[in-house]
Scaffold this active site. Structure first.
Site, PDB file in Angstrom:
ATOM      1  N   GLU A   1       0.649   5.733  12.627  1.00 28.87           N
ATOM      2  CA  GLU A   1      -0.741   5.386  12.933  1.00 28.87           C
ATOM      3  C   GLU A   1      -0.913   3.912  13.286  1.00 28.87           C
ATOM      4  O   GLU A   1      -1.699   3.566  14.172  1.00 28.87           O
ATOM      5  CB  GLU A   1      -1.601   5.730  11.708  1.00 28.87           C
ATOM      6  N   ASP A   2      -0.158   3.029  12.598  1.00 25.31           N
ATOM      7  CA  ASP A   2      -0.423   1.597  12.704  1.00 25.31           C
ATOM      8  C   ASP A   2       0.689   0.761  13.336  1.00 25.31           C
ATOM      9  O   ASP A   2       0.563  -0.457  13.441  1.00 25.31           O
ATOM     10  CB  ASP A   2      -0.703   1.026  11.300  1.00 25.31           C
TER      11      ASP A   2
ATOM     12  N   HIS B   1       3.463   7.017   5.627  1.00 29.79           N
ATOM     13  CA  HIS B   1       2.230   7.665   6.093  1.00 29.79           C
ATOM     14  C   HIS B   1       1.427   6.846   7.101  1.00 29.79           C
ATOM     15  O   HIS B   1       0.663   7.400   7.890  1.00 29.79           O
ATOM     16  CB  HIS B   1       1.344   8.054   4.904  1.00 29.79           C
TER      17      HIS B   1
ATOM     18  N   HIS C   1       0.817  -1.218   0.000  1.00 29.98           N
ATOM     19  CA  HIS C   1       0.000   0.000   0.000  1.00 29.98           C
ATOM     20  C   HIS C   1       0.856   1.276   0.000  1.00 29.98           C
ATOM     21  O   HIS C   1       0.678   2.136  -0.880  1.00 29.98           O
ATOM     22  CB  HIS C   1      -0.978  -0.008   1.175  1.00 29.98           C
TER      23      HIS C   1
ATOM     24  N   ASP D   1      -3.248   8.358  -1.251  1.00 28.73           N
ATOM     25  CA  ASP D   1      -3.568   7.284  -0.302  1.00 28.73           C
ATOM     26  C   ASP D   1      -5.000   6.801  -0.528  1.00 28.73           C
ATOM     27  O   ASP D   1      -5.263   5.592  -0.645  1.00 28.73           O
ATOM     28  CB  ASP D   1      -3.375   7.827   1.120  1.00 28.73           C
TER      29      ASP D   1
ATOM     30  N   ASP E   1     -20.522  17.719 -24.544  1.00 34.42           N
ATOM     31  CA  ASP E   1     -19.097  17.485 -24.277  1.00 34.42           C
ATOM     32  C   ASP E   1     -18.805  16.014 -23.990  1.00 34.42           C
ATOM     33  O   ASP E   1     -17.814  15.677 -23.355  1.00 34.42           O
ATOM     34  CB  ASP E   1     -18.626  18.351 -23.104  1.00 34.42           C
TER      35      ASP E   1
END
Length: 477
Positions: free
Chosen positions: A75-76, A71, A47, A137, A256
């Protein structure tokens, strides 16, 4: 399966000096996530690699690439922002912190979601790169949403459509916006997605001969006039067609539906190309738009003209320079390529100076305390289907649907609102409570003795106008 070598090959093409730091970020992220798996069963590191690869498509700077890889580390995993700062410095730590969700230990799930969305939106005040990283992300998360439980798919698709798609549009990242919209529709209305997807294939086949003819005729006339160009042919994305059909349009009436983008070198004149196209094909006069003289509020610039092409098929031409096309496609992210190491400062300056939504969101944040109320107000005033009206000098002003003359006056200047006396729309006098429509041209008249009345609060819908009216009323009581 994507690897760090794939990412580094892309980085080497435009920013080889950043490769050692990107490698280091990968090693830290790979070690941090080594025991984790995605719900697809893949190693979790896949990821962050995809997020980083998405960023290379915008020629992102080294700090953003590293933040893309790191990133989810804070957090994890057990790693902290303090550790990231020690190993990578303040800038990368700042970006990683910006994309890290608030710990929900002291919040309910809904409170944590609202707090995180507000924090993300407010990162625009400080560093727009945080939004770009988060959009990259979200793109990969949406591309792999099939592995989530059904209720999570619906929730993620709705959140993406309500928050991330508008953010992508506001900063001009049109390619990201379209990709996210189509991915959302897969989970919100799969049947319609499949039907429209098949119709697009038929359209592409039906228009193939016409496009071949147009391509040859355009090549002939532009070469004759010694104009260097490239072109792309695009069919509206699935979600855009879905919206049009839901408004009652028939597929053949979408002017369009098929657009032929002509991209010329910056030293050539788009208006000259427009004239040459009109020599070849009869235009629909009511479908001409000059977004070069009057750019959209997200700084989109191009000439649009819809013509009757071969076999009387409607084709929209979009004529723009290379610089315009870059900004139209990826928005503020284009500044990385334009300005290199100064890109981050330039994109932040441009955001503050020329993007109208920026000040609106900052004011909403200053006034509203509750996270949920903040998000609802932003949805209503910034993320909704806004209208675009004109001053007499031709400046485009962006306002929420339902805005009145009063909202318009205060959007221009507090003194204009506080001394608003009369208003004319398209040459006709209207009441101050009159609701504005798209493309209205507005003249405001002021008088020294004219002042806000309490009844104006019944007609002003923007937070800014209502606050300024209340401030004035309090000052005279």
């Amino acid at each position: 399966m994507i690897t760090i070598d794939d990412v580094l090959k892309e980085v080497e093409k435009y920013n080889p000096e950043e490769i050692p730091m990107v490698k280091k970020a990968y090693e830290v992220a790979n070690n941090a996530h080594k025991k984790q798996k995605r719900e697809s069963g893949e190693p979790y590191i896949i990821h962050p690699l995809h997020v980083c690869m998405n960023l290379t498509r915008f020629k992102a700077d080294g700090a953003s690439l590293c933040a893309g890889l790191l990133h989810d580390v804070v957090e994890d995993t057990k790693y902290t922002i303090k550790y990231i700062k020690k190993e990578f410095g303040d800038e990368i730590a700042h970006l990683v912190d910006g994309v890290t969700k608030i710990n929900n230990l002291h919040y309910t799930k809904d409170e944590a979601t609202n707090a995180n969305i507000r924090r993300l939106i407010n990162s625009l005040n400080d560093d727009v790169r945080i939004i770009i990283i988060k959009l990259c992300d979200r793109l990969h998360n949406m591309e792999t949403l099939e592995y989530k439980a059904p209720e999570k798919r619906i929730r993620s698709a709705n959140e993406t459509l309500m928050i991330f798609v508008p953010l992508a549009y506001l900063i001009g990242a049109f390619s990201l916006k379209c990709s996210l919209e189509d991915l959302c529709l897969i989970y919100l209305d799969k049947e319609s997605y499949d039907v429209i997807s098949e119709k697009r294939k038929i359209i592409e086949k039906d228009y193939k001969k016409s496009i071949e003819i147009v391509s040859k005729e355009i090549e002939k006339i532009l070469k004759k006039n010694k104009i260097k160009y490239t072109y792309r042919v695009k069919i509206l994305n699935i979600y855009h067609i879905y919206q049009k059909l839901n408004k009652g349009y028939k597929l053949n009436d979408i002017h369009d539906l098929v657009n032929f983008k002509i991209i010329i070198d910056d030293n050539y004149d788009p208006y000259q190309v427009l004239g040459l196209i009109h020599r070849l094909y009869t235009p629909m006069n009511q479908k001409f738009k000059d977004y070069i003289a009057c750019p959209k509020t997200n700084m989109y610039r191009s000439l649009h003209t819809t013509v009757f092409g071969p076999d009387n098929r409607l084709i929209q031409f979009q004529i723009k320079t290379k610089t315009m096309d870059d900004i139209n496609t990826i928005g503020l992210a284009a500044y990385w390529e334009f300005y290199g190491g100064e890109g981050k400062e330039k994109m932040q300056q441009e955001l503050k100076l020329n993007y109208q939504f920026f000040n609106t969101m900052r004011e909403i944040n200053d006034v509203i305390e509750s996270d949920s109320d903040f998000i609802e107000r932003v949805k209503r005033e910034v993320f909704s289907n806004n209208i675009y009206v004109y001053t007499l000098s031709g400046d485009i002003i962006e306002l929420p649907m339902g805005a009145t003359v009063i909202d318009f006056a205060y959007k221009l200047h507090t003194d204009l609102g506080n001394h608003l006396y009369k208003a004319y729309i398209n040459g006709k006098e209207v009441k101050l409570s009159h609701k504005l429509n798209n493309k209205d041209r507005i003249l405001i008249l002021t008088k020294e003795k004219a002042h806000p009345k309490e009844t104006w609060l019944s007609h002003a819908i923007t937070l800014s106008a209502r606050r300024k009216i209340k401030d004035y009323l309090r000052s005279v009581n």
